[in-house]
Design an enzyme around this catalytic site. Structure first.
Site, short mmCIF file in Angstrom:
data_model
loop_
_atom_site.label_atom_id
_atom_site.label_comp_id
_atom_site.label_asym_id
_atom_site.label_seq_id
_atom_site.Cartn_x
_atom_site.Cartn_y
_atom_site.Cartn_z
N GLU A 77 9.30 -4.58 10.59
CA GLU A 77 9.70 -3.27 10.07
C GLU A 77 10.22 -2.36 11.18
O GLU A 77 9.54 -2.16 12.20
CB GLU A 77 8.51 -2.59 9.34
CG GLU A 77 8.88 -1.20 8.81
CD GLU A 77 7.92 -0.63 7.78
OE1 GLU A 77 6.98 -1.33 7.38
OE2 GLU A 77 8.13 0.54 7.40
N ASP A 126 0.85 -1.20 0.00
CA ASP A 126 0.00 0.00 0.00
C ASP A 126 0.89 1.25 0.00
O ASP A 126 0.40 2.37 -0.11
CB ASP A 126 -1.00 0.00 1.17
CG ASP A 126 -0.33 0.04 2.52
OD1 ASP A 126 0.91 -0.09 2.60
OD2 ASP A 126 -1.05 0.20 3.53
N LYS A 176 -1.11 -9.58 2.69
CA LYS A 176 -0.39 -9.12 3.89
C LYS A 176 -1.29 -8.17 4.65
O LYS A 176 -2.04 -7.41 4.03
CB LYS A 176 0.92 -8.41 3.51
CG LYS A 176 1.64 -7.80 4.72
CD LYS A 176 3.01 -7.25 4.36
CE LYS A 176 3.01 -5.84 3.86
NZ LYS A 176 2.42 -4.83 4.76
O1 KIV Z 1 3.53 -1.18 1.73
C1 KIV Z 1 4.71 -1.57 1.76
O2 KIV Z 1 5.52 -1.29 0.87
C2 KIV Z 1 5.14 -2.40 2.89
C3 KIV Z 1 6.58 -2.74 3.00
C4 KIV Z 1 7.32 -1.60 3.58
C5 KIV Z 1 6.83 -3.97 3.77
O3 KIV Z 1 4.34 -2.75 3.70
#
Ligand code: KIV
Length: 278
Positions: free
Chosen positions: A185, A47, A116
């Site tokens: 993260e 996102d 995710k």
């Molecule tokens: O949205 C994204 O790019 C992420 C990464 C930083 C893992 O969640």
């Protein structure tokens, strides 16, 4: 090289075999194509598209329709990598039903392989419901950009014993409910190392040190295409902004001066045919 499509089980096998996992974000067809060609194991349609491509201030305004649109482009470009659709803010927080339906859209409409979502204990039942519906889930703990207001900004997480213990507990819980993998993260490297040692499922780090089972970067950060802010952990492998700016300036200059297009870039017609035209 004989390549086959990567599955969540392959990603888990990589941890057992001690092979590092590579993951990058992608939001469109040409980048997905190149990442796949480079042999990247996992492509995340993050996102983060909201900030890097759509120009939002943060990831909160990103909609399911926007995520589906970008995920479709990525799945058309990558044949081998495992493709993960990132559940945007409020697409899974409202109810288990909403969460399953939206996770299902990533699989049915966009042909993603997994989803995710951000959070640990707070999303336990929701993540469990998605997994029960047959959709592989990647967890994401530590700095979770969708709850940035609660975290007080883009800050390293787990810096005292209590906060670090909560991260370890959240990671164990995500494994317990059946997540196939977890992103860590912006957490101290020794805490990420402990989590990685305690979990049977792989950890993918971003700002979490070298001991994670794999690493992820936001592709616009590593290509130098996003400079509104650059986190300490984002290594820039090339400065494409500079190269692109030079190309745009050269084009503008050549068109203004009339030196582009040249004969080489133009189509021709037989002189005889030309002479017949009044
Ligand atoms: O949205 C994204 O790019 C992420 C990464 C930083 C893992 O969640």
């Amino acid at each position: 090289m004989d390549r086959k499509k990567i599955t969540p089980l392959d990603i888990q096998a990589m941890k057992k075999e001690g092979r590092k996992i590579t993951m990058l974000t992608a939001y469109d067809y040409p980048i997905a194509l190149l990442e796949d060609r480079a042999g990247i194991d996992i492509i995340l349609v993050g996102d983060s598209v909201g900030m890097t491509v759509l120009g939002y201030q943060n990831t909160l305004p990103v909609t399911m329709d926007e995520m589906i649109h970008h995920t479709k482009a990525v799945t058309r470009g990558a044949k081998y990598a495992l493709i993960i659709g990132d559940m945007p803010f409020m697409s899974y927080n409202t109810s288990e039903r909403d969460a399953i339906l939206n996770a299902g859209r990533f699989m049915k409409e966009a042909r993603a392989d997994a989803i995710k979502l951000e959070g640990g204990a707070s999303v336990k039942d929701i993540a469990k419901a998605i997994i029960k519906a047959g959709i592989p889930v990647m967890g994401h703990i530590g700095l979770t950009p969708q709850t940035i207001s609660m975290l007080g900004g883009f800050k390293v997480q787990g810096k005292d014993a209590e906060a670090a213990q909560k991260l370890i507990d959240d990671a164990l819980l995500l494994e317990d409910i059946g997540s196939f993998c977890v992103v860590l993260e912006a957490i101290p490297a020794p805490i990420a190392k402990r989590i990685t040692e305690r979990l049977a499922i792989p950890t993918i780090g971003i700002g979490a040190g070298v001991d994670c089972d794999g690493q992820v970067l936001v592709v616009h950060d590593m290509l130098g295409l996003f400079d509104r802010f650059t986190p300490k952990f984002a290594k820039r492998y090339v400065n494409l902004s500079e190269l692109m700016l030079k190309a745009f300036e050269s084009y503008r200059e050549e068109v203004s001066k009339g030196t582009f297009p040249t004969d080489q870039h133009s189509f021709h017609i037989d002189e005889k045919e030309l002479s017949k035209i009044k």
